[in-house]
Design a protein around this motif. Sequence first.
Motif, mmCIF file in Angstrom:
data_model
loop_
_atom_site.group_PDB
_atom_site.id
_atom_site.type_symbol
_atom_site.label_atom_id
_atom_site.label_comp_id
_atom_site.label_asym_id
_atom_site.label_seq_id
_atom_site.Cartn_x
_atom_site.Cartn_y
_atom_site.Cartn_z
ATOM 1 N N ALA A 10 10.107 -24.047 -15.153
ATOM 2 C CA ALA A 10 8.841 -24.478 -14.558
ATOM 3 C C ALA A 10 9.059 -25.679 -13.640
ATOM 4 C CB ALA A 10 7.839 -24.811 -15.661
ATOM 5 N N MET A 11 9.833 -26.657 -14.087
ATOM 6 C CA MET A 11 10.091 -27.839 -13.261
ATOM 7 C C MET A 11 10.874 -27.483 -11.999
ATOM 8 S SD MET A 11 10.863 -31.051 -15.795
ATOM 9 C CE MET A 11 11.817 -30.236 -17.067
ATOM 10 N N MET A 12 11.887 -26.636 -12.151
ATOM 11 C CA MET A 12 12.728 -26.268 -11.009
ATOM 12 C C MET A 12 11.961 -25.405 -10.001
ATOM 13 S SD MET A 12 15.889 -27.503 -11.230
ATOM 14 C CE MET A 12 16.872 -26.409 -10.211
ATOM 15 N N GLU A 19 13.682 -32.151 -8.787
ATOM 16 C CA GLU A 19 14.796 -33.052 -9.120
ATOM 17 C C GLU A 19 14.801 -33.400 -10.604
ATOM 18 O OE1 GLU A 19 15.445 -36.360 -6.508
ATOM 19 O OE2 GLU A 19 15.028 -35.114 -4.749
ATOM 20 N N LYS A 20 13.632 -33.600 -11.183
ATOM 21 C CA LYS A 20 13.549 -33.861 -12.622
ATOM 22 C C LYS A 20 14.031 -32.625 -13.397
ATOM 23 C CE LYS A 20 10.525 -35.177 -16.365
ATOM 24 N NZ LYS A 20 9.162 -35.269 -16.866
ATOM 25 N N LYS A 57 24.926 -25.611 -6.264
ATOM 26 C CA LYS A 57 24.550 -24.216 -5.986
ATOM 27 C C LYS A 57 23.290 -23.829 -6.772
ATOM 28 C CE LYS A 57 27.888 -22.613 -3.275
ATOM 29 N NZ LYS A 57 29.233 -22.248 -3.555
ATOM 30 N N THR A 58 23.210 -24.308 -8.002
ATOM 31 C CA THR A 58 22.035 -24.018 -8.822
ATOM 32 C C THR A 58 20.780 -24.570 -8.157
ATOM 33 O OG1 THR A 58 23.346 -24.035 -10.858
ATOM 34 C CG2 THR A 58 20.972 -24.392 -11.084
ATOM 35 N N TYR A 59 20.849 -25.802 -7.708
ATOM 36 C CA TYR A 59 19.707 -26.451 -7.060
ATOM 37 C C TYR A 59 19.329 -25.715 -5.767
ATOM 38 C CZ TYR A 59 16.793 -30.177 -5.126
ATOM 39 O OH TYR A 59 15.762 -30.900 -4.611
ATOM 40 N N GLN A 60 20.338 -25.412 -4.966
ATOM 41 C CA GLN A 60 20.083 -24.774 -3.670
ATOM 42 C C GLN A 60 19.570 -23.340 -3.804
ATOM 43 O OE1 GLN A 60 23.964 -25.199 -1.894
ATOM 44 N NE2 GLN A 60 23.417 -27.118 -0.866
ATOM 45 N N GLN A 64 16.532 -17.907 -6.291
ATOM 46 C CA GLN A 64 17.102 -16.570 -6.499
ATOM 47 C C GLN A 64 17.197 -16.195 -7.981
ATOM 48 O OE1 GLN A 64 20.860 -16.595 -4.441
ATOM 49 N NE2 GLN A 64 19.895 -16.536 -2.429
ATOM 50 N N PHE A 65 16.901 -17.149 -8.865
ATOM 51 C CA PHE A 65 16.934 -16.848 -10.304
ATOM 52 C C PHE A 65 15.734 -15.958 -10.625
ATOM 53 C CE2 PHE A 65 15.832 -18.297 -14.754
ATOM 54 C CZ PHE A 65 16.791 -17.518 -15.374
ATOM 55 N N LYS A 66 16.013 -14.725 -11.014
ATOM 56 C CA LYS A 66 14.958 -13.735 -11.218
ATOM 57 C C LYS A 66 14.403 -13.725 -12.641
ATOM 58 C CE LYS A 66 16.796 -10.669 -7.664
ATOM 59 N NZ LYS A 66 17.939 -11.434 -7.226
ATOM 60 N N GLN A 67 14.995 -14.500 -13.509
ATOM 61 C CA GLN A 67 14.578 -14.599 -14.910
ATOM 62 C C GLN A 67 14.720 -13.267 -15.653
ATOM 63 O OE1 GLN A 67 10.972 -16.830 -15.642
ATOM 64 N NE2 GLN A 67 11.136 -17.855 -13.655
ATOM 65 N N ASP A 68 15.626 -12.408 -15.175
ATOM 66 C CA ASP A 68 15.895 -11.170 -15.901
ATOM 67 C C ASP A 68 17.043 -11.356 -16.894
ATOM 68 O OD1 ASP A 68 17.874 -11.422 -14.017
ATOM 69 O OD2 ASP A 68 17.683 -9.403 -13.207
#
Length: 183
Positions: A10-12, A19-20, A57-60, A64-68
Amino acid sequence: MKIKDAEIIAMMSEERSREKGLRTLMDAYQSRLYWHIRRLIVDHDLAQDVLQETFIKTYQNFHQFKQDSQLYTWLYRIATNEALQQLNKMKKMQKTDEDADYYMQNLVADNAGTDADEIQLLLQRAIQSLPEKQRLVFTMRYYDDLPYEEMSKILDMSVGTLKTNYHYAKQKIEDYIKENYEE
């Protein structure tokens, strides 16, 4: 999904709390990811660099994280890819066996202050002697205790292939230790 993961996601996902969210994500996964990377890379400083690249890379690419899959599965995949890229860079730079000896000496020096015994050092040497795919599968299964199904998602390989690679890696490690252990 853990509640902590849901909070991180949720934060991301929100620009104002991104950033938090990254700091929370780093706090939650930094240690596990570091040790996963370190087992592949061996060198502490390089492992730290790869870990940092993983978080960048995670931040950028969080959009693209689809939560699958679980959050750590996605993070492990990024960390694994970054580690493999680093290993490929190292292979290109490594022109002689002296370079391999240098990395092994660093491993011994890193463990000199601990109670690491000869078997542990032999195990590390044996792991480093494995082909890249077998080393990756072995470290994920042996050290990280990941189920084959999770590894399959991370590495994009079938469970059967992973089991075969783990079996061969285990056999090669046993043979290496038997050949090189001096009582």
